[in-house]
Design a protein around this motif. Structure first.
Motif, short mmCIF file in Angstrom:
data_model
loop_
_atom_site.label_atom_id
_atom_site.label_comp_id
_atom_site.label_asym_id
_atom_site.label_seq_id
_atom_site.Cartn_x
_atom_site.Cartn_y
_atom_site.Cartn_z
N ALA A 117 3.17 17.42 5.21
CA ALA A 117 2.64 16.42 4.11
C ALA A 117 1.46 16.61 3.79
CB ALA A 117 3.15 14.87 4.36
N GLU A 118 0.84 16.62 2.48
CA GLU A 118 -0.30 16.76 2.25
C GLU A 118 -1.36 15.45 2.42
OE1 GLU A 118 -3.95 18.34 1.65
OE2 GLU A 118 -2.24 19.51 1.77
N LYS A 119 -0.44 14.42 1.66
CA LYS A 119 -1.00 13.16 1.82
C LYS A 119 0.17 12.12 2.35
CE LYS A 119 -3.73 13.68 -2.37
NZ LYS A 119 -4.01 13.26 -3.84
N LEU A 120 -0.10 11.02 3.01
CA LEU A 120 0.70 10.16 3.60
C LEU A 120 -0.18 8.92 3.17
CD1 LEU A 120 2.42 9.81 6.92
CD2 LEU A 120 1.36 7.90 6.03
N VAL A 121 0.38 7.84 2.45
CA VAL A 121 -0.08 6.59 2.24
C VAL A 121 0.48 5.51 3.14
CG1 VAL A 121 -0.27 4.83 0.54
CG2 VAL A 121 -0.91 7.03 -0.14
N CYS A 122 -0.18 4.61 3.73
CA CYS A 122 0.39 3.51 4.62
C CYS A 122 -0.65 2.39 4.36
CB CYS A 122 0.42 3.93 5.88
SG CYS A 122 -1.06 4.39 6.64
N LEU A 123 0.04 1.08 4.44
CA LEU A 123 -0.70 -0.09 4.38
C LEU A 123 -1.61 -0.22 5.73
CD1 LEU A 123 2.05 -2.39 2.98
CD2 LEU A 123 0.16 -0.97 1.67
N THR A 124 -2.83 -0.81 5.48
CA THR A 124 -3.67 -0.72 6.74
C THR A 124 -3.13 -1.75 7.79
OG1 THR A 124 -5.65 -0.30 5.34
CG2 THR A 124 -5.92 -1.13 7.49
N GLY A 125 -2.90 -3.05 7.36
CA GLY A 125 -2.46 -4.03 8.41
C GLY A 125 -3.71 -4.30 9.29
N SER A 126 -3.12 -4.33 10.73
CA SER A 126 -3.99 -4.28 11.83
C SER A 126 -4.61 -2.90 12.12
CB SER A 126 -3.13 -4.65 13.09
OG SER A 126 -2.30 -3.54 13.48
N GLY A 127 -4.64 -1.96 11.36
CA GLY A 127 -5.00 -0.52 11.47
C GLY A 127 -4.25 0.13 12.62
N ILE A 179 -4.65 7.86 -6.80
CA ILE A 179 -3.98 8.49 -5.43
C ILE A 179 -2.62 8.94 -6.15
CG2 ILE A 179 -3.11 7.80 -3.35
CD1 ILE A 179 -5.36 5.82 -3.04
N ASN A 180 -2.41 10.18 -5.98
CA ASN A 180 -1.09 10.73 -6.66
C ASN A 180 -0.58 11.90 -5.71
OD1 ASN A 180 -2.74 12.98 -7.49
ND2 ASN A 180 -3.26 11.83 -9.25
N GLN A 181 0.41 12.53 -6.05
CA GLN A 181 0.96 13.65 -5.34
C GLN A 181 1.16 13.25 -3.94
OE1 GLN A 181 2.72 16.42 -6.85
NE2 GLN A 181 2.51 14.97 -8.55
N VAL A 182 1.62 12.13 -3.60
CA VAL A 182 1.80 11.67 -2.22
C VAL A 182 3.14 12.00 -1.68
CG1 VAL A 182 1.63 9.55 -0.65
CG2 VAL A 182 0.21 9.63 -2.69
N ASP A 183 3.15 12.61 -0.62
CA ASP A 183 4.34 13.29 0.11
C ASP A 183 5.17 12.11 1.09
OD1 ASP A 183 4.22 16.21 -0.86
OD2 ASP A 183 2.28 15.77 0.41
N ALA A 184 4.35 11.02 1.39
CA ALA A 184 5.06 10.02 2.54
C ALA A 184 4.44 8.80 2.33
CB ALA A 184 5.17 10.93 3.70
N PHE A 185 5.27 7.85 2.38
CA PHE A 185 4.86 6.54 2.60
C PHE A 185 5.43 5.65 3.34
CE2 PHE A 185 4.95 8.04 -1.97
CZ PHE A 185 3.91 7.35 -2.65
N SER A 186 4.34 4.93 4.37
CA SER A 186 4.65 4.01 5.15
C SER A 186 4.39 2.75 4.65
CB SER A 186 3.80 4.37 6.57
OG SER A 186 4.09 3.10 7.28
N LEU A 187 5.45 1.91 4.15
CA LEU A 187 5.45 0.74 3.51
C LEU A 187 5.32 -0.70 4.10
CD1 LEU A 187 7.63 2.02 0.52
CD2 LEU A 187 4.96 2.10 0.45
N SER A 188 5.54 -0.54 5.34
CA SER A 188 5.62 -1.80 6.20
C SER A 188 6.57 -3.07 5.32
CB SER A 188 4.10 -2.34 6.33
OG SER A 188 4.21 -3.43 7.24
N ASP A 189 6.03 -4.02 5.34
CA ASP A 189 7.10 -5.18 5.03
C ASP A 189 6.35 -5.77 3.92
OD1 ASP A 189 5.22 -6.27 6.67
OD2 ASP A 189 6.40 -7.99 7.09
N PHE A 190 5.90 -5.10 2.72
CA PHE A 190 4.95 -5.62 1.64
C PHE A 190 5.96 -6.55 0.82
CE2 PHE A 190 7.32 -2.15 -0.50
CZ PHE A 190 7.45 -2.51 -1.72
N GLY A 191 7.23 -6.47 0.75
CA GLY A 191 8.32 -7.34 0.10
C GLY A 191 8.35 -8.77 0.57
#
Length: 353
Positions: A27-37, A273-285
């Motif tokens: 993956a070139e880019k992975l986006v995740c929510l920060t939360g506790s780090g 922020i675009n062309q993201v290959d992976a998302f760690s989304l946690s429980d934003f819902g």
């Protein structure tokens, strides 16, 4: 102070192994929510060239900056002591070392929060304080059964202890009482409580999750189980991946691959922020109604590279995926849900068509 402007999470309540498996591959880019780090630091163990940590709450991003500076400044043992996982009389001296690696604005920020640092920042989040109070109640009610549970020789013995000494009407009625929306929103100050189902459904789900987990893996290897039932993460087995000694040097060498951004999933286009290959989304819902949930997913889909992978955690607000391009891998999702050491989540893993 508003939930999204205060320190809401500070330790770890997820299992990075699940995200790493769901998002495995180049993956070139992975986006995740920060939360506790914990999540972005764990994701530095992935194959992604860049990890982008995203959060609406500037306090959570500030916490991640503090943890990064601690990795840069301290050796492994000192890092654990500074965070609060190990007792020390020298925490403020350790902060003086960490402070030199912080940006001036972060120095000013944390200089105003020395009390939390002195007590050990690992346990200073809202939810950590709530869970530790609950753990005191567990220890008072269960006594010697708690160490027996965490010292079980194997999963079979642990399951028997859980069924016989924990999973009773006291445990279930406590969950039902604490699972009422007013308790979350008015007592704890947790806005996600507005989207909880009824208390009976909360009881059935959470009690079922712990019962299932007691027969799947040892609780002493789960940071979440340790925090909920013992109020501490003192066991070397009960720390997140980035704090395991064998991963320390790898995390340290990859810190420059971590980028911190203030914003939400619905802001990805505005943040370029675009062309993201992976998302760690946690429980934003957990914090969304149907409309806002669809908006957040639209942001993810708009920023996704072709066939981007995702891993989403679902706590109580079980909203249906709002777009047909969200393709679930049901077998993988079920496997991760069953074996996830954070216990309380259903995991959705798949790709974006």
């Amino acid at each position: 102070m508003d939930f999204f402007e205060s320190l809401s999470f500070s330790s770890s309540n997820e299992d990075g192994r699940s995200e790493l498996r769901a998002l495995s591959g180049p993956a070139e880019k992975l986006v995740c929510l920060t939360g506790s780090g914990t999540r972005p630091l764990d994701m530095l163990l992935s194959d992604a060239n860049q990890v982008i940590a995203l959060d609406l709450n500037p306090m959570q991003n500030a916490l991640l900056e503090l943890k990064i500076a601690a990795f840069q400044s301290l050796d492994y043992d000192a890092l654990l002591a500074f965070l609060g996982l190990v007792k020390t009389d020298d925490r403020m001296a350790l902060y003086a070392q960490v402070r030199r690696s912080l940006r001036p604005e972060m120095q000013a920020h944390w200089d105003q929060n020395l009390r939390e640092i002195g007590r050990g920042i690992w346990y200073m989040g809202l939810w950590e304080k709530v869970l530790r109070i609950g753990a005191k109640g567990v220890r008072m009610l269960r006594g010697k059964a708690v160490p027996a549970l965490f010292n079980a020789r194997d999963v079979a013995e642990q399951k028997a202890i859980w069924d016989q000494q924990f999973d009773d009407w006291v445990w279930r009625s406590s969950i039902r009482t604490l699972g009422r929306p007013w308790f979350w929103t008015r007592v704890i100050g947790e806005p996600g409580g507005a989207f909880l189902p009824g208390p009976e459904a909360v009881e059935q789900r959470l009690a079922g999750c712990f019962s299932r987990a007691s027969g799947q893996f040892l609780f002493r290897e789960s940071d979440f189980a340790s925090l909920v039932l013992r109020g501490t993460n003192v066991s070397p087995l009960a720390v997140p991946l980035h704090l395991k000694p064998e991963n320390f040097e790898r995390i340290r060498t990859r810190l420059s691959d971590l980028r911190i951004v203030t914003g939400g999933l619905g802001d990805l286009a505005d943040l370029r922020i675009n062309q993201v290959d992976a998302f760690s989304l946690s429980d934003f819902g957990s914090y969304c109604d149907d409309v806002s949930y669809s908006k957040m997913w639209a942001g993810v889909i708009g920023a996704a590279a072709p066939n981007a992978r995702f891993c989403e955690r679902v706590f109580m607000n079980d909203l249906a995926p709002p777009d047909e391009r969200i393709r679930l891998d049901q077998d993988l999702s079920d496997h991760l849900t069953t074996h996830d050491r954070a216990i309380i989540y259903a995991i959705r893993a798949g790709h974006i068509a």
